[in-house]
Design a protein around this motif. Structure first.
Motif, PDB file in Angstrom:
ATOM      1  N   PHE A 102      40.728  28.098 -19.565  1.00 24.36           N
ATOM      2  CA  PHE A 102      39.732  27.034 -19.710  1.00 24.36           C
ATOM      3  C   PHE A 102      38.947  27.223 -21.006  1.00 24.36           C
ATOM      4  O   PHE A 102      38.777  26.288 -21.793  1.00 24.36           O
ATOM      5  N   ARG A 103      38.468  28.439 -21.237  1.00 25.75           N
ATOM      6  CA  ARG A 103      37.702  28.705 -22.456  1.00 25.75           C
ATOM      7  C   ARG A 103      38.576  28.543 -23.699  1.00 25.75           C
ATOM      8  O   ARG A 103      38.149  27.959 -24.709  1.00 25.75           O
ATOM      9  N   ASN A 109      39.712  22.793 -28.588  1.00 24.90           N
ATOM     10  CA  ASN A 109      39.499  21.341 -28.514  1.00 24.90           C
ATOM     11  C   ASN A 109      38.025  21.030 -28.234  1.00 24.90           C
ATOM     12  O   ASN A 109      37.686  20.416 -27.208  1.00 24.90           O
ATOM     13  N   PRO A 110      37.124  21.427 -29.136  1.00 29.21           N
ATOM     14  CA  PRO A 110      35.692  21.233 -28.861  1.00 29.21           C
ATOM     15  C   PRO A 110      35.301  19.776 -28.692  1.00 29.21           C
ATOM     16  O   PRO A 110      34.443  19.442 -27.858  1.00 29.21           O
ATOM     17  N   GLU A 111      35.910  18.888 -29.508  1.00 32.46           N
ATOM     18  CA  GLU A 111      35.572  17.465 -29.364  1.00 32.46           C
ATOM     19  C   GLU A 111      36.031  16.941 -28.007  1.00 32.46           C
ATOM     20  O   GLU A 111      35.347  16.132 -27.375  1.00 32.46           O
ATOM     21  N   GLY A 112      37.213  17.399 -27.563  1.00 38.14           N
ATOM     22  CA  GLY A 112      37.700  16.985 -26.250  1.00 38.14           C
ATOM     23  C   GLY A 112      36.805  17.476 -25.136  1.00 38.14           C
ATOM     24  O   GLY A 112      36.523  16.745 -24.182  1.00 38.14           O
ATOM     25  N   GLU A 205      28.616  27.908 -25.773  1.00 41.22           N
ATOM     26  CA  GLU A 205      29.407  28.305 -26.939  1.00 41.22           C
ATOM     27  C   GLU A 205      29.899  27.091 -27.718  1.00 41.22           C
ATOM     28  O   GLU A 205      29.812  27.055 -28.953  1.00 41.22           O
ATOM     29  N   ILE A 206      30.398  26.094 -27.023  1.00 42.63           N
ATOM     30  CA  ILE A 206      30.933  24.904 -27.690  1.00 42.63           C
ATOM     31  C   ILE A 206      29.841  24.173 -28.463  1.00 42.63           C
ATOM     32  O   ILE A 206      30.064  23.678 -29.578  1.00 42.63           O
TER      33      ILE A 206
END
Length: 236
Positions: A102-103, A109-112, A205-206
């Motif tokens: 998951f992480r 894919n931070p935007e996702g 974090e994201i």
């Protein structure tokens, strides 16, 4: 034969353009937030006319729905694969494998991640049933599987027995109860708490909130997982 080749070429070009539109939308969101996802902005970025892009997506909401479906499905595939590849008789390792998948997906894919778990797109209306109902169900069932894997050895703290089915949204129960008929309401509550542990740290974090606090987010996440597994009464 020539007509077949021509049709195949058109379909390939259309698929490539569709993928570029989606990619551009996520890039615009990454730099300008969810407000930046507009068909005109994407057309401008790609050097297309507005009319041309409307032949791919009739509305902005159609594009957002397609993006959410793609993103959510990719996440579901990643965590399902990690779960399936781990040993069934090693619940601690299975939980850790799912969490790391998951992480890993979120960091790649931070935007996702922001699209499905963070910033809502202003004015967006999802279709009836949601933009990605199957993927959402798979992720929800995956989180509940983490709780089921730990449930047998879990020492319930005071208050767990107070949960009833009425404490949960019927839509959530429609997803998890058929998959885990023996899991009691407190088990569903445990799944939600596990989700809070994992999702909360990943979201920090994201969104960049850990950058000024730690130079070792990997170590922090591993430590959180280790403590979570111990809390669940499992051997790491």
């Amino acid at each position: 034969m020539a007509g077949t080749r021509s049709t195949g070429r058109r379909e390939r070009l259309r698929a490539e353009t569709t993928a570029e539109i989606k990619s551009t939308a996520l890039e615009l969101m990454g730099t300008g937030g969810p407000d930046a996802i507009t068909l005109r902005a994407i057309a401008r970025e790609m050097g297309m006319t507005a009319n041309a892009i409307y032949s791919y997506f009739a509305t902005r909401d159609d594009l957002v729905t397609a993006l959410i479906a793609d993103v959510y499905t990719a996440l579901a595939d990643a965590v399902d694969a990690a779960w399936s590849a781990s040993a069934q008789d090693a619940p601690a390792q299975r939980i850790q494998a799912w969490a790391h998948a998951f992480r890993g997906w979120a960091l790649a894919n931070p935007e996702g991640f922001r699209l499905i778990y963070g910033d809502p797109v202003p004015g967006y209306r999802a279709p009836d049933g949601g933009a990605a109902p199957d993927a959402a169900r798979r992720v929800c069932v995956g989180v509940t599987a983490l709780a089921e894997a730990a449930w047998a050895g879990y020492e319930q703290p005071h208050g767990d027995a107070e949960f009833d089915w009425e404490d949960f949204d019927p839509g959530l129960l429609d997803k998890v109860r058929p998959a885990f008929p023996a899991l009691p309401p407190a088990g569903v509550a445990l799944a939600m708490r596990i989700w809070g542990h994992l999702h909360g740290l990943i979201a920090l974090e994201i969104y960049g909130h850990l950058r000024t606090q730690t130079l070792s987010p990997d170590k922090l996440f591993h430590s959180e997982l280790t403590q979570l597994v111990k809390t669940l009464g499992l051997e790491a």
